[in-house]
Scaffold this motif. Structure first.
Motif, short mmCIF file in Angstrom:
data_model
loop_
_atom_site.label_atom_id
_atom_site.label_comp_id
_atom_site.label_asym_id
_atom_site.label_seq_id
_atom_site.Cartn_x
_atom_site.Cartn_y
_atom_site.Cartn_z
N ARG A 89 0.86 -1.19 0.00
CA ARG A 89 0.00 0.00 0.00
C ARG A 89 0.90 1.24 0.00
O ARG A 89 2.04 1.19 0.46
CB ARG A 89 -0.92 0.04 1.24
N PRO A 90 0.40 2.36 -0.51
CA PRO A 90 1.22 3.57 -0.50
C PRO A 90 1.28 4.24 0.87
O PRO A 90 0.26 4.33 1.56
CB PRO A 90 0.50 4.49 -1.50
N ILE B 56 -2.74 20.61 8.37
CA ILE B 56 -3.80 19.91 7.62
C ILE B 56 -3.74 18.44 8.00
O ILE B 56 -2.65 17.90 8.25
CB ILE B 56 -3.63 20.16 6.10
N SER B 57 -4.89 17.79 8.04
CA SER B 57 -4.93 16.41 8.52
C SER B 57 -4.89 15.43 7.35
O SER B 57 -5.22 15.80 6.22
CB SER B 57 -6.22 16.19 9.31
N PRO B 58 -4.54 14.17 7.62
CA PRO B 58 -4.56 13.17 6.56
C PRO B 58 -5.93 13.08 5.89
O PRO B 58 -6.01 12.97 4.67
CB PRO B 58 -4.21 11.87 7.29
N SER B 59 -7.00 13.15 6.69
CA SER B 59 -8.30 12.97 6.04
C SER B 59 -8.61 14.13 5.10
O SER B 59 -9.25 13.94 4.06
CB SER B 59 -9.41 12.76 7.07
N GLU B 60 -8.13 15.33 5.43
CA GLU B 60 -8.32 16.44 4.49
C GLU B 60 -7.55 16.18 3.19
O GLU B 60 -8.04 16.45 2.09
CB GLU B 60 -7.87 17.75 5.11
N LEU B 61 -6.33 15.65 3.31
CA LEU B 61 -5.56 15.36 2.10
C LEU B 61 -6.21 14.23 1.31
O LEU B 61 -6.22 14.24 0.07
CB LEU B 61 -4.11 15.00 2.48
N GLU B 62 -6.76 13.26 2.03
CA GLU B 62 -7.46 12.18 1.32
C GLU B 62 -8.65 12.75 0.54
O GLU B 62 -8.88 12.39 -0.62
CB GLU B 62 -7.95 11.12 2.33
N GLY B 63 -9.37 13.65 1.18
CA GLY B 63 -10.50 14.29 0.50
C GLY B 63 -10.04 15.04 -0.74
O GLY B 63 -10.68 15.00 -1.80
N PHE B 64 -8.87 15.66 -0.64
CA PHE B 64 -8.32 16.42 -1.77
C PHE B 64 -8.00 15.48 -2.95
O PHE B 64 -8.19 15.82 -4.11
CB PHE B 64 -7.06 17.15 -1.31
N VAL C 80 -5.60 6.29 -3.24
CA VAL C 80 -5.53 7.25 -2.13
C VAL C 80 -4.84 6.59 -0.93
O VAL C 80 -5.28 5.54 -0.45
CB VAL C 80 -6.94 7.75 -1.74
N PRO C 81 -3.73 7.16 -0.46
CA PRO C 81 -2.98 6.52 0.62
C PRO C 81 -3.81 6.39 1.89
O PRO C 81 -4.68 7.23 2.16
CB PRO C 81 -1.80 7.46 0.86
N ASP D 166 -7.19 3.75 7.78
CA ASP D 166 -8.13 2.65 7.55
C ASP D 166 -9.25 2.99 6.59
O ASP D 166 -10.42 2.83 6.89
CB ASP D 166 -8.76 2.23 8.89
N ARG D 167 -8.89 3.49 5.44
CA ARG D 167 -9.92 3.77 4.44
C ARG D 167 -10.40 2.44 3.87
O ARG D 167 -9.63 1.50 3.73
CB ARG D 167 -9.35 4.61 3.28
N PRO D 168 -11.65 2.36 3.45
CA PRO D 168 -12.09 1.14 2.77
C PRO D 168 -11.40 1.07 1.40
O PRO D 168 -11.27 2.08 0.73
CB PRO D 168 -13.61 1.35 2.60
#
Ligand code: AMP
Length: 543
Positions: free
Chosen positions: A468-469, A481-489, A499-500, A537-539
């Protein structure tokens, strides 16, 4: 039928002769930290003759290797011109190699003389005792060099030399220079450039399909002369009569911007990390970077955000180029085709480059078959041509060659117009659930976020998906900025499974000796548990 043309061999001495006879008034400006030392091409050519003659007095002859352990400056240019033209071989040593690698390359090449910057004496002294081939060290510049034992100064060597030197007629296929790859695994490998390859490659740099260097230019040579001949700029500028601006070891953003504002170069070449830092500094200080007609950027994927920023803020096109130590290095330059303007031009500019005349490229798929040039079939690039290496110096391994083609280790696509687009290295691509994720594309997508300064993505083991990345992110100063914000981006910008789900915020991306992301170090830090990693832990689905 025989041709009626003269058989003039393609030699570096012809590059030297032309620059001397035709462009004697062009200049080399060397930065010393506060002011510039200037030498005309006439003076440089004269010094080159004295240098060749001085080296001959030390016993250097045809085929002998002369190492340089120097930053970019006038004397290094003199060595570029003199050493090959006298029939010896210019071996540019990477000043950032670890001692063990430095010892290895000096020994493997069998350097007899080393020309060394005084400021670099401590680094050379660490290995010199273990390099029996080296008979003489010649020191450029001032400083305490006692750690090197007995040395000779560059001026002394020139004094020994005669002001005239009869450059010999050589076989154009003999070695003119050599450079070792900055191999991240195993020992570095030597590439020996010929006179012919150097001559042809230099001509290619004057083509408008590449850098188009001409007598109207002032070229700032940021890329080190020990890295693939500074991408060929010194020779190309010399034959074209472009002024050369040499920054020595002053390669940080602040002095570079000072040099740019003072000397107003029109063209420059460096890796993206340098331009990123120059841009950041120039924005913070309101500096003027508008003197450039073009900036050549390569050695690693160039983020589109970087190119757009230079365009918008300074009206300067940053042109992406691709090459390798093994390809002299010019292989592809991302100049858009005729007629492409506006956003259409960007579809070409963001590609890795269009293959330049002299280099032939193909893509070979995982099964070893030549893939279609359709812009979508992914495979490893293979290249061949008169300035592409056909083997490594004193090395019998053949795994990097395939039916006369060089296997580049770069993975990507090639289209019908000759644009290649690298999506990864064979060793960096992330293999997840039977699919490939391009670490480079993910990095570019992340670096498009305004709060992200740099991002490096590496593969880490995963029980379910194999790999996984892991995104290692450097934020801009003051950004939070949080990881979840970057994931959203990233959602919508890359496939969802790209998406990592592992993130690490770091102060700086470790770099190799030539300024590229050193992913090996990040992988090791992760394996040793030396990175603070947040898992989200993204699906994982495959959309
Ligand atoms: P070196 O021999 O150290 O110059 O490294 C050559 C390698 O740098 C290539 O094989 C590519 O992996 C990488 N490289 C050079 N230019 C680019 C580019 N424009 N985009 C992506 N990777 C690049």
């Amino acid at each position: 039928m025989q041709s009626t043309m003269q058989e003039a061999p393609l030699l570096v001495r012809e590059i030297l002769r032309h620059g001397k006879q035709v462009h004697g008034r062009s200049e080399v400006a060397t930065y010393d930290g506060s002011s510039f030392r200037r030498g005309s091409f006439s003076e440089v050519a004269l010094n080159a003759e004295r240098l060749a003659s001085g080296l001959a007095s030390l016993g250097i002859g045809n085929g002998d290797r002369v190492g340089t352990f120097c930053f970019n400056h006038q004397e290094h240019l003199e060595a570029y011109l003199a050493i090959p033209s006298m029939g010896a071989v210019l071996h540019t040593l990477n000043v950032r190699l670890f001692p063990e690698q430095l010892r290895y390359v000096i020994d493997h090449a069998g350097d007899r003389v080393i020309i060394c910057d005084a400021t670099l004496a401590p680094a050379l002294s660490r290995v010199l005792d273990e390099c029996p081939s080296v008979e003489q060290v010649v020191v450029v510049g001032e400083g305490d060099t006692s750690c090197l034992g007995a040395t000779m100064s560059y001026e002394e060597l020139l004094e020994r030399g005669e002001p005239r030197y009869d450059w010999p007629v050589l076989d154009e296929r003999q070695a003119a220079g050599m450079c070792y790859t900055s191999g991240t695994t195993g020992n570095p490998k030597g590439v020996a450039y010929s006179h012919r390859s150097t001559y042809l490659h230099s001509l290619a740099s004057t083509s408008t399909a590449t850098i188009g260097i001409s007598s109207s230019d002032r070229a700032l040579v940021v890329v080190p002369q020990f890295h693939a001949n500074a991408w060929g700029l010194p020779y190309a500028a010399w034959l074209a009569g472009a002024d050369l601006i040499m920054p020595r070891q002053f390669l940080q953003a602040e002095p570079l911007v000072r040099i740019i504002e003072a000397e107003r170069p029109t063209v420059a070449a460096a890796v993206p990390t340098i331009w990123n830092e120059v841009l950041r500094y120039a924005q913070a200080h309101g500096s003027d970077l508008s003197s450039f007609r073009t900036i050549v950027c390569g050695g690693a994927a160039v983020p589109e955000s970087l190119m757009r920023a230079f365009d918008e803020l300074y009206g300067v096109p940053v042109i992406q180029a691709w090459g390798m130590t093994e390809t002299s290095p010019l292989g592809a330059v991302a100049v858009p085709p005729r007629g492409a303007t506006g956003e259409e031009a960007w579809t070409y500019r963001r590609k890795t480059g269009r293959v330049v005349f002299g280099v032939e490229a193909r893509v070979v798929d995982i099964q070893g078959n030549v893939a279609a040039r359709d812009g979508s079939t992914i495979g490893e690039f293979e290249v061949r041509g008169p300035w592409v290496t056909g083997s490594y110096f004193a090395d019998t391994s053949t795994d990097r060659f395939h039916d006369g083609w060089l296997r580049t280790g770069d993975v990507g696509t090639l289209d019908a117009l000759g644009y290649l687009d690298i999506t990864d290295r064979t060793k960096d691509v992330i293999k997840t659930g039977g699919e490939w994720i391009s670490s480079v594309e993910l990095e570019n997508a992340l670096m498009a976020h305004p709060d992200v300064f740099e991002a490096a993505v590496v593969a880490v083991p995963d029980a379910r998906w194999d790999e996984r990345p892991l995104a290692c992110v450097v934020l801009n100063e003051g950004a939070d900025i949080s990881p979840s914000e970057l994931e959203g981006f990233l959602e919508g910008r890359v496939a969802r499974f790209w998406v990592p789900d592992r993130w690490s915020f770091i102060d700086e991306v470790p770099k190799t000796s030539v300024g590229k992301f050193d992913k090996k170090v990040l992988r090791a830090r992760y394996a040793e548990g030396n990175l603070d990693v947040v898992s989200t832990d993204r699906p994982q689905d495959r959309s």
